[in-house]
Design an enzyme around this catalytic site. Structure first.
Site, PDB file in Angstrom:
ATOM      1  N   ARG A 104       0.879  -1.171   0.000  1.00  0.00           N
ATOM      2  CA  ARG A 104       0.000   0.000   0.000  1.00  0.00           C
ATOM      3  C   ARG A 104       0.911   1.213   0.000  1.00  0.00           C
ATOM      4  NH1 ARG A 104      -5.268   1.448   3.577  1.00  0.00           N
ATOM      5  NH2 ARG A 104      -6.116   0.076   1.973  1.00  0.00           N
ATOM      6  N   HIS A 131      -7.451   0.794  -6.260  1.00  0.00           N
ATOM      7  CA  HIS A 131      -7.641  -0.054  -5.071  1.00  0.00           C
ATOM      8  C   HIS A 131      -8.336  -1.351  -5.523  1.00  0.00           C
ATOM      9  CE1 HIS A 131      -7.865  -1.286  -1.068  1.00  0.00           C
ATOM     10  NE2 HIS A 131      -8.748  -0.467  -0.565  1.00  0.00           N
ATOM     11  N   GLN A 134     -10.202  -3.991  -3.113  1.00  0.00           N
ATOM     12  CA  GLN A 134     -11.524  -3.596  -2.622  1.00  0.00           C
ATOM     13  C   GLN A 134     -12.617  -3.988  -3.628  1.00  0.00           C
ATOM     14  OE1 GLN A 134     -12.265  -1.941   0.456  1.00  0.00           O
ATOM     15  NE2 GLN A 134     -14.263  -2.695  -0.156  1.00  0.00           N
ATOM     16  N   ASP A 219     -17.159   7.234  -1.627  1.00  0.00           N
ATOM     17  CA  ASP A 219     -15.921   7.110  -0.848  1.00  0.00           C
ATOM     18  C   ASP A 219     -15.648   8.487  -0.230  1.00  0.00           C
ATOM     19  OD1 ASP A 219     -13.480   6.221   0.168  1.00  0.00           O
ATOM     20  OD2 ASP A 219     -12.425   6.314  -1.754  1.00  0.00           O
ATOM     21  N   CYS A 259     -16.196   1.679   0.708  1.00  0.00           N
ATOM     22  CA  CYS A 259     -15.051   0.837   1.086  1.00  0.00           C
ATOM     23  C   CYS A 259     -14.656   1.008   2.548  1.00  0.00           C
ATOM     24  CB  CYS A 259     -13.867   1.120   0.169  1.00  0.00           C
ATOM     25  SG  CYS A 259     -13.214   2.801   0.297  1.00  0.00           S
ATOM     26  N   ARG A 287     -13.427  -8.623   2.124  1.00  0.00           N
ATOM     27  CA  ARG A 287     -12.001  -8.397   1.835  1.00  0.00           C
ATOM     28  C   ARG A 287     -11.211  -9.662   2.184  1.00  0.00           C
ATOM     29  NH1 ARG A 287      -9.943  -3.256   1.708  1.00  0.00           N
ATOM     30  NH2 ARG A 287      -8.055  -4.346   1.053  1.00  0.00           N
TER      31      ARG A 287
HETATM   32  N1  NVA Z   1      -9.869   6.700  -1.340  1.00  0.00           N
HETATM   33  C1  NVA Z   1      -9.504   6.288   0.002  1.00  0.00           C
HETATM   34  C2  NVA Z   1      -9.732   4.809   0.178  1.00  0.00           C
HETATM   35  C3  NVA Z   1      -9.385   4.288   1.550  1.00  0.00           C
HETATM   36  C4  NVA Z   1      -9.566   2.811   1.664  1.00  0.00           C
HETATM   37  C5  NVA Z   1      -8.036   6.640   0.239  1.00  0.00           C
HETATM   38  O1  NVA Z   1      -7.213   6.450  -0.662  1.00  0.00           O
HETATM   39  O2  NVA Z   1      -7.726   7.124   1.340  1.00  0.00           O
HETATM   40  N1   CP Z   2     -11.189  -0.154   2.644  1.00  0.00           N
HETATM   41  C1   CP Z   2      -9.909  -0.187   3.074  1.00  0.00           C
HETATM   42  O1   CP Z   2      -8.971  -0.450   2.314  1.00  0.00           O
HETATM   43  O2   CP Z   2      -9.761   0.047   4.413  1.00  0.00           O
HETATM   44  P1   CP Z   2      -8.387   0.277   5.200  1.00  0.00           P
HETATM   45  O3   CP Z   2      -7.816   1.596   4.770  1.00  0.00           O
HETATM   46  O4   CP Z   2      -8.799   0.246   6.640  1.00  0.00           O
HETATM   47  O5   CP Z   2      -7.444  -0.845   4.864  1.00  0.00           O
END
Ligand code: NVA
Ligand code: CP
Length: 303
Positions: A104, A131, A134, A219, A259, A287
């Protein structure tokens, strides 16, 4: 044989993605029945996190444990990656020890570069651009509640962000129509959008995008790394909230997904996310099951 990675949904064929959802549902049933399934004893997943996470970390770590293997959590605070060791070197070293690597991070280019130098499969656990993990969970959740998503209408309301991009790719791969409503200045990447052709369409308003939808998705307005833009974004996204009026113009049996983490009162109202059409807790749980199916695909299902 070339190492397979999962950096976007386009790395798998539509048939593989379909099969993955079915397998995730099977693995979920096996787990709920209390059946031990441990094909990956002594196999190790390295998890590199440059950003925070709750669901992603716990689902990958739990999944690997349930499959009989082990997961190692690596944060930039306590690895040499965080002190500037080149990603090419880190990729070569980690892939000589671990069997699969999950990352990540911020720039999508970084994960592409990492994968280029890794001898083992690399999984995208979120970048600024995508992502995909997800989406596997979201597709499984839709399938469990409503059957195939092929030919359905899905509505994306809010930021044209990493989740939106993965929904655009999902529309191509799972063959549904995606109506997108985002404020000016926050539209999805035009190349990603264009590549999806008729599968993804920009609409003028959230209401128009939601009309007749089978699934409504949103989101956060400010993603990780955009915290300083929060105040500006709250103003820009004021007309892009999923609330009861939006759900009222969607199909009567429309589902709502997010998500998570969510900000009640911003991108979604509490009555929607905590209401009868919301499937966000199943979505979060899936997930675990969807990523177990993904690990099985990449590590190879034992004979
Ligand atoms: N769009 C959000 C998704 C978090 C799971 C981010 O990148 O923070
Ligand atoms: N939806 C998701 O990826 O959650 P986290 O940021 O908690 O991993």
């Amino acid at each position: 044989m070339q190492t397979r990675h999962f950096l976007t949904l386009l790395d798998l064929s539509p048939a593989e993605l379909e099969a993955l959802v079915s397998r995730a549902i099977e693995l979920k049933a096996l787990h709920k029945a209390g059946t031990l399934y441990e094909p990956f004893k002594h196999r190790v997943l390295a998890m590199v996190f440059d950003k925070s996470s709750t669901r992603t970390r716990v689902s990958f770590e739990t999944g690997m444990a349930q499959l009989g293997g082990h997961a190692i959590f690596l944060s930039p605070r306590d690895t040499q990656l965080g002190r500037g060791e080149p990603i090419e070197d880190s990729a070569r070293v980690l892939s000589r020890m671990a069997d699969v690597i999950m990352i990540r991070t911020y720039k999508h280019k970084k994960i592409e570069r990492f994968a280029e130098y890794s001898d083992v499969p690399v999984i995208n656990a979120l970048t600024d651009s995508y992502h995909p993990c997800q989406l596997l969970a979201d597709m499984q959740t839709y399938y469990e509640h409503r059957g195939s998503i092929q030919g359905k209408t899905v509505t994306w309301i809010g930021d044209g962000n990493n989740m939106c991009h993965s929904y655009i790719n999902a529309a191509r791969q799972y063959d549904f129509r995606l109506n997108i409503a985002c404020p000016d200045g926050y539209l999805p990447d035009s190349d990603i959008l264009q590549a999806a052709g008729d599968h993804a369409v920009l609409m003028d308003s959230a209401m128009e995008a939601a009309a007749g939808a089978d699934l409504v998705v949103t989101d956060v307005w400010a993603s990780m790394g955009q915290e300083e833009e929060q105040a500006r974004r709250v103003l820009a996204f004021a007309d892009y909230q999923v609330n009861a009026s939006i759900m009222a113009v969607a199909a009567g049996d429309a589902l709502f997904m997010h998500c998570l983490p969510a900000h009640r009162g911003e991108e979604v109202t509490a009555d929607v996310i905590d209401g009868a059409q919301s499937v966000v807790w199943d979505e979060a749980e899936n997930r675990l099951h969807a990523q177990k199916a993904m690990l099985e695909l990449l590590l190879g299902k034992p004979a």
